[in-house]
Design an enzyme around this catalytic site. Structure first.
Site, short mmCIF file in Angstrom:
data_model
loop_
_atom_site.label_atom_id
_atom_site.label_comp_id
_atom_site.label_asym_id
_atom_site.label_seq_id
_atom_site.Cartn_x
_atom_site.Cartn_y
_atom_site.Cartn_z
N PRO A 15 46.60 41.80 -19.63
CA PRO A 15 47.49 41.98 -20.79
C PRO A 15 48.94 41.58 -20.51
O PRO A 15 49.66 41.14 -21.42
CB PRO A 15 47.39 43.48 -21.11
CG PRO A 15 46.67 44.11 -19.97
CD PRO A 15 45.96 43.04 -19.19
N LYS A 17 49.93 39.06 -18.67
CA LYS A 17 50.00 37.60 -18.84
C LYS A 17 49.86 37.21 -20.31
O LYS A 17 50.54 36.31 -20.78
CB LYS A 17 48.87 36.93 -18.07
CG LYS A 17 49.04 36.87 -16.60
CD LYS A 17 47.91 36.01 -16.12
CE LYS A 17 47.82 35.87 -14.65
NZ LYS A 17 46.70 34.98 -14.31
N ASP A 71 46.10 30.51 -14.11
CA ASP A 71 45.89 31.09 -12.79
C ASP A 71 47.14 30.87 -11.98
O ASP A 71 47.71 29.77 -11.97
CB ASP A 71 44.67 30.49 -12.08
CG ASP A 71 44.18 31.43 -10.98
OD1 ASP A 71 43.78 32.56 -11.29
OD2 ASP A 71 44.25 31.05 -9.80
N ASP A 155 57.07 40.78 -9.85
CA ASP A 155 58.38 40.59 -10.50
C ASP A 155 59.52 41.36 -9.82
O ASP A 155 60.62 40.82 -9.66
CB ASP A 155 58.32 40.96 -11.99
CG ASP A 155 57.67 39.85 -12.83
OD1 ASP A 155 57.50 38.73 -12.31
OD2 ASP A 155 57.36 40.12 -14.01
N LYS A 176 63.06 35.92 -18.63
CA LYS A 176 62.00 35.46 -17.71
C LYS A 176 61.30 34.23 -18.30
O LYS A 176 61.00 33.27 -17.60
CB LYS A 176 61.00 36.60 -17.43
CG LYS A 176 59.91 36.16 -16.45
CD LYS A 176 58.86 37.23 -16.16
CE LYS A 176 57.73 36.63 -15.30
NZ LYS A 176 56.56 37.51 -15.18
N HIS A 181 57.48 30.22 -13.91
CA HIS A 181 56.36 29.31 -13.62
C HIS A 181 55.42 29.20 -14.81
O HIS A 181 55.04 28.11 -15.22
CB HIS A 181 55.62 29.86 -12.39
CG HIS A 181 55.47 31.36 -12.44
ND1 HIS A 181 56.55 32.22 -12.33
CD2 HIS A 181 54.40 32.16 -12.67
CE1 HIS A 181 56.14 33.46 -12.46
NE2 HIS A 181 54.85 33.44 -12.66
P1 IMP Z 1 45.93 35.64 -11.26
O1 IMP Z 1 46.42 34.39 -11.89
O2 IMP Z 1 45.32 36.56 -12.26
O3 IMP Z 1 45.02 35.37 -10.10
O4 IMP Z 1 47.24 36.37 -10.77
C1 IMP Z 1 47.48 36.68 -9.46
C2 IMP Z 1 48.45 37.78 -9.28
O5 IMP Z 1 49.74 37.19 -9.20
C3 IMP Z 1 48.57 38.85 -10.36
O6 IMP Z 1 47.71 39.90 -10.14
C4 IMP Z 1 50.00 39.30 -10.19
O7 IMP Z 1 50.07 40.27 -9.18
C5 IMP Z 1 50.69 38.06 -9.70
N1 IMP Z 1 51.39 37.38 -10.78
C6 IMP Z 1 50.92 36.42 -11.62
N2 IMP Z 1 51.89 36.03 -12.45
C7 IMP Z 1 52.98 36.77 -12.14
C8 IMP Z 1 54.29 36.84 -12.68
O8 IMP Z 1 54.67 36.14 -13.64
N3 IMP Z 1 55.11 37.72 -12.10
C9 IMP Z 1 54.75 38.52 -11.05
N4 IMP Z 1 53.55 38.50 -10.54
C10 IMP Z 1 52.66 37.63 -11.08
#
Ligand code: IMP
Length: 201
Positions: A15, A17, A71, A155, A176, A181
């Site tokens: 949620p 993301k 991802d 973050d 942000k 990214h």
């Molecule tokens: P995934 O893309 O679901 O494999 O994300 C990997 C992990 O990266 C997530 O569980 C977060 O802990 C971290 N993550 C992904 N995007 C962000 C972001 O924008 N800020 C901070 N942590 C992030």
């Protein structure tokens, strides 16, 4: 064809993301929520693009509609690029965001080189098997301690180079979304869709 005519199902089950993806795509494409009842996808590929493809393909197959996935990895120079694509599971299979941050700060200790980058791969998969993948990168540094309580994941420990010294968790969502990214990848996706046969404004 107008891009507003393009319907994409959001493949992300996270949620935090989804909020960011919707803030950028909503109103530009017709973004549909991930259908309930589709099991979470095992993200067992060894690349960001591989995991993005697994997530988008699962939702595309379940709905018969094009699906968009994200991802993301966090690559920290001083520890050989870890946690990399394993950012979600850095401190173990059932790790919380806080567990992962604590492990990262512990591993870095007082290391002076705190350079890191977030990389997001965003991918659309269509029912006929076509796909489009783009990447967004945000360079930054890992803070010495947690800063701020907004956002999610890493973050509170990530200070982007393109900011003003605050961590992502000290910024508003809009701040942000100017430099992250994920935002960069999503803007690249919109540009690629505009230039592609899939329909643009
Ligand atoms: P995934 O893309 O679901 O494999 O994300 C990997 C992990 O990266 C997530 O569980 C977060 O802990 C971290 N993550 C992904 N995007 C962000 C972001 O924008 N800020 C901070 N942590 C992030």
């Amino acid at each position: 064809m107008k891009m507003a005519a393009l319907r994409l199902v959001c493949a992300s089950a996270n949620p935090d993301k989804v909020t960011e993806i919707a803030a950028i795509l909503d109103g530009v494409v017709d973004l549909l929520p991930r259908p309930p009842g589709v099991p979470e996808v095992a993200e067992d590929a060894d690349t960001l693009i591989g995991n993005a493809r697994l997530k988008a393909t699962a939702i595309c197959d379940a709905t018969g509609l094009p699906a968009v996935s994200d991802d993301t990895g966090l690559f920290v120079d001083a520890i050989g690029g870890a946690p990399g694509i394993y950012a979600a599971r850095f401190a173990g299979e059932d790790a919380t965001y806080a567990d992962n941050r604590a492990k990262l700060l512990r591993e870095l200790g007082d290391t002076r080189n705190r350079k890191a980058s977030f990389v997001s791969t965003v991918m659309v998969v269509w029912p006929d098997g076509q796909e489009l993948a783009v990447e967004g990168v945000c360079e930054g540094t890992i803070a010495i301690t947690e800063l701020g309580d907004r956002g999610f994941g890493y973050d509170p420990v990530f200070v982007p180079d393109d900011g003003d010294g605050r961590s992502f968790a000290q910024m508003t969502d809009a701040e942000k979304n100017q430099i992250s990214h994920r935002a960069r990848a999503l803007h690249a996706l919109l540009a690629a869709l505009r230039d592609s046969e899939f329909g643009g404004p």
